[in-house]
Design a protein around this motif. Sequence first.
Motif, PDB file in Angstrom:
ATOM      1  N   HIS A 237       0.837  -1.203   0.000  1.00  0.00           N
ATOM      2  CA  HIS A 237       0.000   0.000   0.000  1.00  0.00           C
ATOM      3  C   HIS A 237       0.873   1.255   0.000  1.00  0.00           C
ATOM      4  O   HIS A 237       0.563   2.241  -0.678  1.00  0.00           O
ATOM      5  CB  HIS A 237      -0.933   0.004   1.211  1.00  0.00           C
ATOM      6  CG  HIS A 237      -1.970   1.075   1.155  1.00  0.00           C
ATOM      7  ND1 HIS A 237      -3.157   0.921   0.476  1.00  0.00           N
ATOM      8  CD2 HIS A 237      -1.988   2.334   1.664  1.00  0.00           C
ATOM      9  CE1 HIS A 237      -3.871   2.033   0.575  1.00  0.00           C
ATOM     10  NE2 HIS A 237      -3.176   2.901   1.295  1.00  0.00           N
ATOM     11  N   THR A 238       1.987   1.215   0.734  1.00  0.00           N
ATOM     12  CA  THR A 238       2.901   2.363   0.761  1.00  0.00           C
ATOM     13  C   THR A 238       3.525   2.592  -0.612  1.00  0.00           C
ATOM     14  O   THR A 238       3.677   3.750  -1.033  1.00  0.00           O
ATOM     15  CB  THR A 238       4.015   2.140   1.799  1.00  0.00           C
ATOM     16  OG1 THR A 238       3.443   1.776   3.054  1.00  0.00           O
ATOM     17  CG2 THR A 238       4.863   3.397   1.968  1.00  0.00           C
ATOM     18  N   ARG A 239       3.889   1.537  -1.290  1.00  0.00           N
ATOM     19  CA  ARG A 239       4.490   1.680  -2.618  1.00  0.00           C
ATOM     20  C   ARG A 239       3.484   2.208  -3.653  1.00  0.00           C
ATOM     21  O   ARG A 239       3.871   2.899  -4.597  1.00  0.00           O
ATOM     22  CB  ARG A 239       5.020   0.331  -3.100  1.00  0.00           C
ATOM     23  CG  ARG A 239       6.255  -0.169  -2.359  1.00  0.00           C
ATOM     24  CD  ARG A 239       7.532   0.370  -2.971  1.00  0.00           C
ATOM     25  NE  ARG A 239       8.704  -0.187  -2.309  1.00  0.00           N
ATOM     26  CZ  ARG A 239       9.514   0.492  -1.495  1.00  0.00           C
ATOM     27  NH1 ARG A 239       9.266   1.769  -1.231  1.00  0.00           N
ATOM     28  NH2 ARG A 239      10.571  -0.086  -0.949  1.00  0.00           N
ATOM     29  N   ASN A 240       2.185   1.922  -3.460  1.00  0.00           N
ATOM     30  CA  ASN A 240       1.191   2.251  -4.470  1.00  0.00           C
ATOM     31  C   ASN A 240       0.281   3.420  -4.111  1.00  0.00           C
ATOM     32  O   ASN A 240      -0.217   4.114  -5.007  1.00  0.00           O
ATOM     33  CB  ASN A 240       0.320   1.025  -4.755  1.00  0.00           C
ATOM     34  CG  ASN A 240       1.110  -0.114  -5.365  1.00  0.00           C
ATOM     35  OD1 ASN A 240       1.793   0.074  -6.362  1.00  0.00           O
ATOM     36  ND2 ASN A 240       1.039  -1.292  -4.749  1.00  0.00           N
ATOM     37  N   GLU A 241       0.059   3.640  -2.821  1.00  0.00           N
ATOM     38  CA  GLU A 241      -0.882   4.682  -2.387  1.00  0.00           C
ATOM     39  C   GLU A 241      -0.179   5.604  -1.381  1.00  0.00           C
ATOM     40  O   GLU A 241       0.712   6.333  -1.749  1.00  0.00           O
ATOM     41  CB  GLU A 241      -2.125   4.021  -1.778  1.00  0.00           C
ATOM     42  CG  GLU A 241      -2.888   3.115  -2.747  1.00  0.00           C
ATOM     43  CD  GLU A 241      -3.763   3.877  -3.718  1.00  0.00           C
ATOM     44  OE1 GLU A 241      -4.127   5.029  -3.410  1.00  0.00           O
ATOM     45  OE2 GLU A 241      -4.107   3.315  -4.779  1.00  0.00           O
ATOM     46  N   ALA A 242      -0.585   5.528  -0.113  1.00  0.00           N
ATOM     47  CA  ALA A 242       0.072   6.302   0.947  1.00  0.00           C
ATOM     48  C   ALA A 242      -0.223   5.639   2.285  1.00  0.00           C
ATOM     49  O   ALA A 242      -1.339   5.153   2.517  1.00  0.00           O
ATOM     50  CB  ALA A 242      -0.400   7.748   0.955  1.00  0.00           C
TER      51      ALA A 242
END
Length: 379
Positions: free
Chosen positions: A46-51
């Motif tokens: 999720h960190t790599r793709n969103e925030a």
Amino acid sequence: MAGAESQDLLQTPLHDTHIAWGGRMVGFAGYAMPVQYKGIVDEHNHTRNEASLFDVSHMGQVAVKGADHDTTARALESLMPGDLVGLKPGEMRYTLLLNDNGGIEDDLIVTRPSEAGTDGTLLIVFNAGRKDHDVSILREKLGDKLEIETYFDSKALLALQGPKAKDVLSRYCDLPQKLSFMNAAAATIDGIDVYVSRAGYTGEDGFELSVANENAAKLAELLVGNDEVEPAGLGARDSLRLEAGLCLYGHDMDDQRDPISAGLIFAIGKGRRVEGGFPGASKIQKLIADGVAEKRVGILFEGRMPVREGADIVDENGTPIGKVTSGTFGPTIGSPVAFAYVPAEKAKIGTELTAIVRGKPAKGTVTKLPFTPANYVRL
């Protein structure tokens, strides 16, 4: 890690918020901290793709102040090898606190604030497990030259990390359009005074938000209220930083390890590599000139079995020649990744190495760091 129910563990201002969000709490650097919420791999991705929003309030926020910038910066430069005198208002610098043998007492960030009334002030963020130790060094060495103020019990620190972080923060202030990587400024977010920096420990674009303890939960809930944002814990933070090629103090470096073998020469100002004037300078200059006996390398392993800290790196005869200092499965890479210290002649990119995991060999290759490309934003 110790169980989070221990009465000896400190709590960050977001402790109750973590519990409400379903955080699995563990002991880390003396604090009860969330290791995960929904799962480490999910939070990593999720960190790599969103925030994602991380609580890093356990870290040590400090302000030091002298008569003017030059006075303060030169005093700190007597303990640290970074170019702090050259910091412009609003700029940040990654550097190290060194001892007389050239060992790393801590790695840290120094910021020169740009706001009115801050001339002569530098802000420092120390690692959680070293902050009391570090401040004692500052007071011993520089207490007669600088005012030293700690915010360990009054300020929280949140990290909003990921490619959508700028979109989220832009809903509350205009700093994402103004701040470049490794810069900082004050802002007001939904009526809350916040000091915002653009750095991070994930390899992604992101922002750190320093805020008074009493406003921390409100700010955290505001940010997580955005569709793109989910809370993330220490587990994802560790796998993200490892993929990003970033060291963890006490694992990949310590007070016996010099910056050159650790691959941290960039934390030493270019001019200062020649001029010296910091603890251990002569030893470090010699290492720069003559080379080091061993180096920290990144290793990409075959298969899916993580190669953890403490695993031996062995030669063709099975004789240990190095040691893994950090290791995990890299969700973005899809393979196990690790840092290890190996003889300098084994540190060349492409060198094949073998680790021993549960008595069995794990084949790997020395790989250029970072494992994943950095996505820092430089305006």
